[in-house]
Design an enzyme around this catalytic site. Sequence first.
Site, PDB file in Angstrom:
ATOM      1  N   ASN A 123      21.653  -2.474 -18.169  1.00  0.00           N
ATOM      2  CA  ASN A 123      22.641  -2.690 -19.226  1.00  0.00           C
ATOM      3  C   ASN A 123      22.656  -1.525 -20.213  1.00  0.00           C
ATOM      4  O   ASN A 123      21.636  -0.858 -20.415  1.00  0.00           O
ATOM      5  CB  ASN A 123      22.350  -4.006 -19.965  1.00  0.00           C
ATOM      6  CG  ASN A 123      22.364  -5.191 -19.012  1.00  0.00           C
ATOM      7  OD1 ASN A 123      22.995  -5.134 -17.959  1.00  0.00           O
ATOM      8  ND2 ASN A 123      21.648  -6.241 -19.372  1.00  0.00           N
TER       9      ASN A 123
ATOM     10  N   HIS B  23      20.621   2.959 -16.314  1.00  0.00           N
ATOM     11  CA  HIS B  23      21.994   3.473 -16.265  1.00  0.00           C
ATOM     12  C   HIS B  23      22.353   4.189 -17.551  1.00  0.00           C
ATOM     13  O   HIS B  23      23.515   4.251 -17.944  1.00  0.00           O
ATOM     14  CB  HIS B  23      22.976   2.341 -15.941  1.00  0.00           C
ATOM     15  CG  HIS B  23      22.781   1.826 -14.546  1.00  0.00           C
ATOM     16  ND1 HIS B  23      23.341   0.661 -14.087  1.00  0.00           N
ATOM     17  CD2 HIS B  23      22.043   2.305 -13.513  1.00  0.00           C
ATOM     18  CE1 HIS B  23      22.979   0.453 -12.827  1.00  0.00           C
ATOM     19  NE2 HIS B  23      22.181   1.434 -12.455  1.00  0.00           N
TER      20      HIS B  23
ATOM     21  N   ASP C 261      23.920  -2.015 -23.381  1.00  0.00           N
ATOM     22  CA  ASP C 261      24.209  -2.635 -24.682  1.00  0.00           C
ATOM     23  C   ASP C 261      23.059  -2.496 -25.680  1.00  0.00           C
ATOM     24  O   ASP C 261      23.190  -2.948 -26.825  1.00  0.00           O
ATOM     25  CB  ASP C 261      24.580  -4.118 -24.478  1.00  0.00           C
ATOM     26  CG  ASP C 261      23.536  -4.869 -23.633  1.00  0.00           C
ATOM     27  OD1 ASP C 261      23.929  -5.728 -22.811  1.00  0.00           O
ATOM     28  OD2 ASP C 261      22.322  -4.599 -23.783  1.00  0.00           O
TER      29      ASP C 261
ATOM     30  N   PRO D  99      30.728  -9.961 -21.144  1.00  0.00           N
ATOM     31  CA  PRO D  99      30.873 -10.458 -19.763  1.00  0.00           C
ATOM     32  C   PRO D  99      30.255  -9.486 -18.749  1.00  0.00           C
ATOM     33  O   PRO D  99      30.138  -8.293 -19.023  1.00  0.00           O
ATOM     34  CB  PRO D  99      32.386 -10.538 -19.574  1.00  0.00           C
ATOM     35  CG  PRO D  99      32.945 -10.605 -20.948  1.00  0.00           C
ATOM     36  CD  PRO D  99      32.007  -9.784 -21.799  1.00  0.00           C
ATOM     37  N   ASP D 100      29.885 -10.044 -17.592  1.00  0.00           N
ATOM     38  CA  ASP D 100      29.295  -9.166 -16.577  1.00  0.00           C
ATOM     39  C   ASP D 100      30.409  -8.542 -15.748  1.00  0.00           C
ATOM     40  O   ASP D 100      31.587  -8.619 -16.117  1.00  0.00           O
ATOM     41  CB  ASP D 100      28.279  -9.958 -15.748  1.00  0.00           C
ATOM     42  CG  ASP D 100      28.931 -11.054 -14.922  1.00  0.00           C
ATOM     43  OD1 ASP D 100      28.214 -11.863 -14.319  1.00  0.00           O
ATOM     44  OD2 ASP D 100      30.174 -11.091 -14.867  1.00  0.00           O
ATOM     45  N   PHE D 101      30.038  -7.894 -14.647  1.00  0.00           N
ATOM     46  CA  PHE D 101      31.026  -7.092 -13.924  1.00  0.00           C
ATOM     47  C   PHE D 101      31.637  -7.810 -12.733  1.00  0.00           C
ATOM     48  O   PHE D 101      32.766  -7.570 -12.363  1.00  0.00           O
ATOM     49  CB  PHE D 101      30.348  -5.812 -13.406  1.00  0.00           C
ATOM     50  CG  PHE D 101      29.844  -4.930 -14.501  1.00  0.00           C
ATOM     51  CD1 PHE D 101      28.533  -5.057 -14.960  1.00  0.00           C
ATOM     52  CD2 PHE D 101      30.681  -4.016 -15.114  1.00  0.00           C
ATOM     53  CE1 PHE D 101      28.077  -4.265 -15.999  1.00  0.00           C
ATOM     54  CE2 PHE D 101      30.218  -3.217 -16.150  1.00  0.00           C
ATOM     55  CZ  PHE D 101      28.912  -3.346 -16.592  1.00  0.00           C
ATOM     56  N   ARG D 102      30.811  -8.723 -12.120  1.00  0.00           N
ATOM     57  CA  ARG D 102      31.252  -9.190 -10.799  1.00  0.00           C
ATOM     58  C   ARG D 102      31.426 -10.701 -10.713  1.00  0.00           C
ATOM     59  O   ARG D 102      31.790 -11.212  -9.685  1.00  0.00           O
ATOM     60  CB  ARG D 102      30.274  -8.691  -9.720  1.00  0.00           C
ATOM     61  CG  ARG D 102      30.321  -7.174  -9.594  1.00  0.00           C
ATOM     62  CD  ARG D 102      29.309  -6.620  -8.617  1.00  0.00           C
ATOM     63  NE  ARG D 102      29.403  -5.154  -8.614  1.00  0.00           N
ATOM     64  CZ  ARG D 102      28.776  -4.387  -9.503  1.00  0.00           C
ATOM     65  NH1 ARG D 102      28.011  -4.934 -10.428  1.00  0.00           N
ATOM     66  NH2 ARG D 102      28.924  -3.077  -9.501  1.00  0.00           N
TER      67      ARG D 102
HETATM   68  N1  APR Z   1      22.313 -16.531 -16.284  1.00  0.00           N
HETATM   69  C1  APR Z   1      21.870 -16.094 -15.075  1.00  0.00           C
HETATM   70  N2  APR Z   1      22.596 -15.275 -14.271  1.00  0.00           N
HETATM   71  C2  APR Z   1      23.820 -14.898 -14.720  1.00  0.00           C
HETATM   72  C3  APR Z   1      24.347 -15.311 -15.969  1.00  0.00           C
HETATM   73  C4  APR Z   1      23.525 -16.155 -16.755  1.00  0.00           C
HETATM   74  N3  APR Z   1      23.937 -16.600 -17.958  1.00  0.00           N
HETATM   75  N4  APR Z   1      25.592 -14.751 -16.113  1.00  0.00           N
HETATM   76  C5  APR Z   1      25.827 -14.032 -14.996  1.00  0.00           C
HETATM   77  N5  APR Z   1      24.772 -14.113 -14.155  1.00  0.00           N
HETATM   78  C6  APR Z   1      24.564 -13.441 -12.870  1.00  0.00           C
HETATM   79  C7  APR Z   1      25.765 -13.425 -11.954  1.00  0.00           C
HETATM   80  O1  APR Z   1      25.737 -14.559 -11.088  1.00  0.00           O
HETATM   81  C8  APR Z   1      25.541 -12.119 -11.182  1.00  0.00           C
HETATM   82  O2  APR Z   1      24.741 -12.345 -10.025  1.00  0.00           O
HETATM   83  O3  APR Z   1      24.286 -12.105 -13.199  1.00  0.00           O
HETATM   84  C9  APR Z   1      24.741 -11.248 -12.166  1.00  0.00           C
HETATM   85  C10 APR Z   1      25.582 -10.145 -12.790  1.00  0.00           C
HETATM   86  O4  APR Z   1      25.917  -9.258 -11.757  1.00  0.00           O
HETATM   87  P1  APR Z   1      26.892  -8.023 -12.079  1.00  0.00           P
HETATM   88  O5  APR Z   1      28.070  -8.517 -12.831  1.00  0.00           O
HETATM   89  O6  APR Z   1      27.097  -7.299 -10.772  1.00  0.00           O
HETATM   90  O7  APR Z   1      26.069  -7.101 -13.081  1.00  0.00           O
HETATM   91  P2  APR Z   1      24.906  -6.090 -12.702  1.00  0.00           P
HETATM   92  O8  APR Z   1      24.115  -6.588 -11.527  1.00  0.00           O
HETATM   93  O9  APR Z   1      24.156  -5.810 -13.942  1.00  0.00           O
HETATM   94  O10 APR Z   1      25.745  -4.751 -12.276  1.00  0.00           O
HETATM   95  C11 APR Z   1      24.980  -3.590 -11.962  1.00  0.00           C
HETATM   96  O11 APR Z   1      27.015  -2.291 -11.721  1.00  0.00           O
HETATM   97  O12 APR Z   1      29.079  -1.917 -12.656  1.00  0.00           O
HETATM   98  C12 APR Z   1      27.828  -1.368 -12.469  1.00  0.00           C
HETATM   99  O13 APR Z   1      26.610   0.135 -13.796  1.00  0.00           O
HETATM  100  C13 APR Z   1      27.156  -1.144 -13.793  1.00  0.00           C
HETATM  101  O14 APR Z   1      24.912  -1.696 -14.513  1.00  0.00           O
HETATM  102  C14 APR Z   1      26.047  -2.188 -13.802  1.00  0.00           C
HETATM  103  C15 APR Z   1      25.736  -2.346 -12.323  1.00  0.00           C
END
Ligand code: APR
Length: 284
Positions: A125, A144, A127, A45-48
């Site tokens: 990322n 990162h 991963d 899962p992503d972060f936000r």
């Molecule tokens: N397809 C397209 N977009 C997606 C999908 C998907 N399947 N799933 C999620 N997203 C989008 C979300 O809408 C969001 O805009 O990906 C983005 C993820 O954003 P974050 O969760 O903020 O992740 P990221 O931008 O990589 O965070 C940056 O923050 O916590 C720190 O160091 C950590 O590297 C990380 C940095």
Amino acid sequence: GPYEGSPEVLEARDLPSVAKYMKSPECRKVFVMLGAGASTSAGIPDFRSPEIGMSACCLTQSNLARFDLTHPEAIFEINFFRQNPKPFYALARELLPGRFRPTPTHSFVKLLHDHSLLHTCFTQNIDTLERRAGVPDHKIVEAHGSFANQRCVECRAEYDAVKMRECLKTGTIANCNQCGGLVKPDITFFGESLPEPFHRAVPFLRGADILFVIGTSLQVQPFASLPSLVPEHCPRVLINLEDVGDFGSRSDDVIILDKCDNVVRALAKELGWEEEFDAAWQET
Ligand code: APR
């Protein structure tokens, strides 16, 4: 951005023109920027994104409570780590190679390399799925950091990789042999400077012929400022579930608000790479 069209309309209108440009002689250097959204379909899962944020993976609500993580980002804060390294060690253990498989989006980046188009893939990322998808190391910039190396947070002494892996697997905390300090993989925590390879690679963006920004909220600096560095004539293609950054501020910005795996597959099809795209992902 100014695009009010529905994602379907954008996708129908824009992918053929993106593909046409990519096949033209003036498109030689493709740059990619990846965020957590590129790995969500792998199960990380992503972060936000509220519904699928970090709390949905190893750090489920109960874990969060157990770890008393005030907010998911605390896991990358050095002061929190010093007082409680367990949540980060738990995350690191989750991300040990072999647990997750690259996504079609990672395979698309590898395909760009196979077609001699990929200049650099910047990723936020940790991963290592880009590498596991077959993208050559020298084309990946892990902005990162990564789990490749680890060191003491106090005296900076390097720590043995095999011992570190053992500690992660057994859930024990590694302590520095020199000074007894906590050992942390070379993941960039908030407030820490980004790795040297990032700063070396950034200037090349000035020679980009096209930039893909995929699966990132562009909330974290200095990574979030990279899209502004590409030249005016360089199209910037955002592939994301939400409109982020300053996309739409340039006349040839392309904004495609849809799942990245779907978009890159549609683009591969426009490029005539459908078979190799499916084969590349089968191989991961
Ligand atoms: N397809 C397209 N977009 C997606 C999908 C998907 N399947 N799933 C999620 N997203 C989008 C979300 O809408 C969001 O805009 O990906 C983005 C993820 O954003 P974050 O969760 O903020 O992740 P990221 O931008 O990589 O965070 C940056 O923050 O916590 C720190 O160091 C950590 O590297 C990380 C940095």
